[in-house]
Design a protein around this motif. Structure first.
Motif, mmCIF file in Angstrom:
data_model
loop_
_atom_site.group_PDB
_atom_site.id
_atom_site.type_symbol
_atom_site.label_atom_id
_atom_site.label_comp_id
_atom_site.label_asym_id
_atom_site.label_seq_id
_atom_site.Cartn_x
_atom_site.Cartn_y
_atom_site.Cartn_z
ATOM 1 N N TYR A 1 -9.639 -11.506 -0.697
ATOM 2 C CA TYR A 1 -9.643 -10.064 -0.484
ATOM 3 C C TYR A 1 -11.001 -9.619 0.040
ATOM 4 O O TYR A 1 -12.022 -10.265 -0.204
ATOM 5 C CB TYR A 1 -9.319 -9.322 -1.788
ATOM 6 C CG TYR A 1 -7.900 -9.531 -2.228
ATOM 7 C CD1 TYR A 1 -6.868 -8.839 -1.611
ATOM 8 C CD2 TYR A 1 -7.583 -10.432 -3.235
ATOM 9 C CE1 TYR A 1 -5.545 -9.038 -1.989
ATOM 10 C CE2 TYR A 1 -6.271 -10.635 -3.615
ATOM 11 C CZ TYR A 1 -5.259 -9.938 -2.994
ATOM 12 O OH TYR A 1 -3.958 -10.139 -3.365
ATOM 13 N N PRO B 1 -13.804 -6.330 0.187
ATOM 14 C CA PRO B 1 -14.146 -5.192 -0.687
ATOM 15 C C PRO B 1 -13.377 -3.917 -0.325
ATOM 16 O O PRO B 1 -12.980 -3.154 -1.212
ATOM 17 C CB PRO B 1 -15.650 -5.014 -0.468
ATOM 18 C CG PRO B 1 -16.137 -6.353 -0.021
ATOM 19 C CD PRO B 1 -14.987 -6.962 0.761
ATOM 20 N N GLU B 2 -13.120 -3.710 0.953
ATOM 21 C CA GLU B 2 -12.415 -2.507 1.398
ATOM 22 C C GLU B 2 -10.949 -2.479 0.976
ATOM 23 O O GLU B 2 -10.325 -1.408 0.970
ATOM 24 C CB GLU B 2 -12.477 -2.398 2.929
ATOM 25 C CG GLU B 2 -13.878 -2.288 3.487
ATOM 26 C CD GLU B 2 -14.494 -3.646 3.841
ATOM 27 O OE1 GLU B 2 -15.430 -3.660 4.654
ATOM 28 O OE2 GLU B 2 -14.041 -4.692 3.308
ATOM 29 N N ASP B 3 -10.390 -3.626 0.617
ATOM 30 C CA ASP B 3 -8.978 -3.670 0.213
ATOM 31 C C ASP B 3 -8.681 -2.736 -0.946
ATOM 32 O O ASP B 3 -7.573 -2.215 -1.063
ATOM 33 C CB ASP B 3 -8.563 -5.093 -0.153
ATOM 34 C CG ASP B 3 -8.327 -5.964 1.065
ATOM 35 O OD1 ASP B 3 -7.892 -5.439 2.113
ATOM 36 O OD2 ASP B 3 -8.573 -7.178 0.964
ATOM 37 N N LYS B 4 -9.676 -2.503 -1.793
ATOM 38 C CA LYS B 4 -9.451 -1.623 -2.950
ATOM 39 C C LYS B 4 -9.129 -0.189 -2.518
ATOM 40 O O LYS B 4 -8.558 0.580 -3.282
ATOM 41 C CB LYS B 4 -10.644 -1.663 -3.903
ATOM 42 C CG LYS B 4 -11.902 -1.041 -3.366
ATOM 43 C CD LYS B 4 -13.046 -1.158 -4.363
ATOM 44 C CE LYS B 4 -14.318 -0.544 -3.873
ATOM 45 N NZ LYS B 4 -14.858 -1.047 -2.645
ATOM 46 N N ASN B 5 -9.476 0.168 -1.277
ATOM 47 C CA ASN B 5 -9.171 1.500 -0.766
ATOM 48 C C ASN B 5 -7.714 1.653 -0.335
ATOM 49 O O ASN B 5 -7.264 2.774 -0.098
ATOM 50 C CB ASN B 5 -10.057 1.824 0.442
ATOM 51 C CG ASN B 5 -11.524 1.826 0.095
ATOM 52 O OD1 ASN B 5 -11.908 2.212 -1.002
ATOM 53 N ND2 ASN B 5 -12.335 1.375 1.020
ATOM 54 N N ASP C 1 -1.724 -3.421 -5.513
ATOM 55 C CA ASP C 1 -1.912 -4.544 -6.430
ATOM 56 C C ASP C 1 -2.565 -5.689 -5.668
ATOM 57 O O ASP C 1 -2.651 -5.673 -4.451
ATOM 58 C CB ASP C 1 -0.602 -4.970 -7.089
ATOM 59 C CG ASP C 1 0.495 -5.269 -6.087
ATOM 60 O OD1 ASP C 1 0.220 -5.397 -4.881
ATOM 61 O OD2 ASP C 1 1.650 -5.390 -6.512
ATOM 62 N N PHE C 2 -3.059 -6.636 -6.411
ATOM 63 C CA PHE C 2 -3.803 -7.742 -5.827
ATOM 64 C C PHE C 2 -3.245 -9.068 -6.346
ATOM 65 O O PHE C 2 -3.775 -9.638 -7.306
ATOM 66 C CB PHE C 2 -5.295 -7.620 -6.182
ATOM 67 C CG PHE C 2 -5.937 -6.416 -5.558
ATOM 68 C CD1 PHE C 2 -6.630 -6.529 -4.380
ATOM 69 C CD2 PHE C 2 -5.824 -5.161 -6.149
ATOM 70 C CE1 PHE C 2 -7.220 -5.425 -3.775
ATOM 71 C CE2 PHE C 2 -6.406 -4.051 -5.568
ATOM 72 C CZ PHE C 2 -7.108 -4.184 -4.376
ATOM 73 N N THR D 1 0.844 -1.192 0.000
ATOM 74 C CA THR D 1 0.000 0.000 0.000
ATOM 75 C C THR D 1 0.881 1.244 0.000
ATOM 76 O O THR D 1 2.083 1.160 0.296
ATOM 77 C CB THR D 1 -0.969 -0.004 1.214
ATOM 78 O OG1 THR D 1 -1.908 1.043 1.071
ATOM 79 C CG2 THR D 1 -0.236 0.146 2.515
#
Length: 100
Positions: free
Chosen positions: A77, A79-83, A87-88, A10
């Motif tokens: 993952y 949903p909040e991980d996108k914040n 990368d994933f 991050t």
């Protein structure tokens, strides 16, 4: 026992927020799964990024499937991980623990 290892990254400005998110959202999810033993959540930083390594310990592969799904090598993952995450990575690594 099996170690499940995930790595992520991050931006440094999201470090504290992401740490808190993991403590509040993800760690209870792991802890509430039958067959979960323990975890280590590691971090390393430079001037731009925070790098994470999450090592979870499980009784066996079957209990990992209860947490991650039948295709247990796919990273899980929220949903909040996108914040937070840059990368994933699609896959996680698993290692049999032969000494502790």
């Amino acid at each position: 026992m099996i170690a499940r290892i995930w790595e992520g990254k991050t931006k440094i400005e999201h470090l504290k927020e992401y740490e808190e998110f993991m403590k509040v959202r993800a760690l209870p999810d792991y802890s509430n799964t039958s067959g979960f033993v323990k975890l280590l959540f590691l971090k390393n930083t430079d001037q731009q990024f925070a790098y994470f390594k999450l090592i979870t310990i499980w009784e066996n592969l079957e209990v990992i499937k209860n947490f991650a799904g039948e295709d247990y090598e796919i990273a899980k993952y929220y949903p909040e991980d996108k914040n937070y995450l840059i990368d994933f990575p699609e896959k996680v690594n698993h290692f049999e623990i032969f000494a502790d």
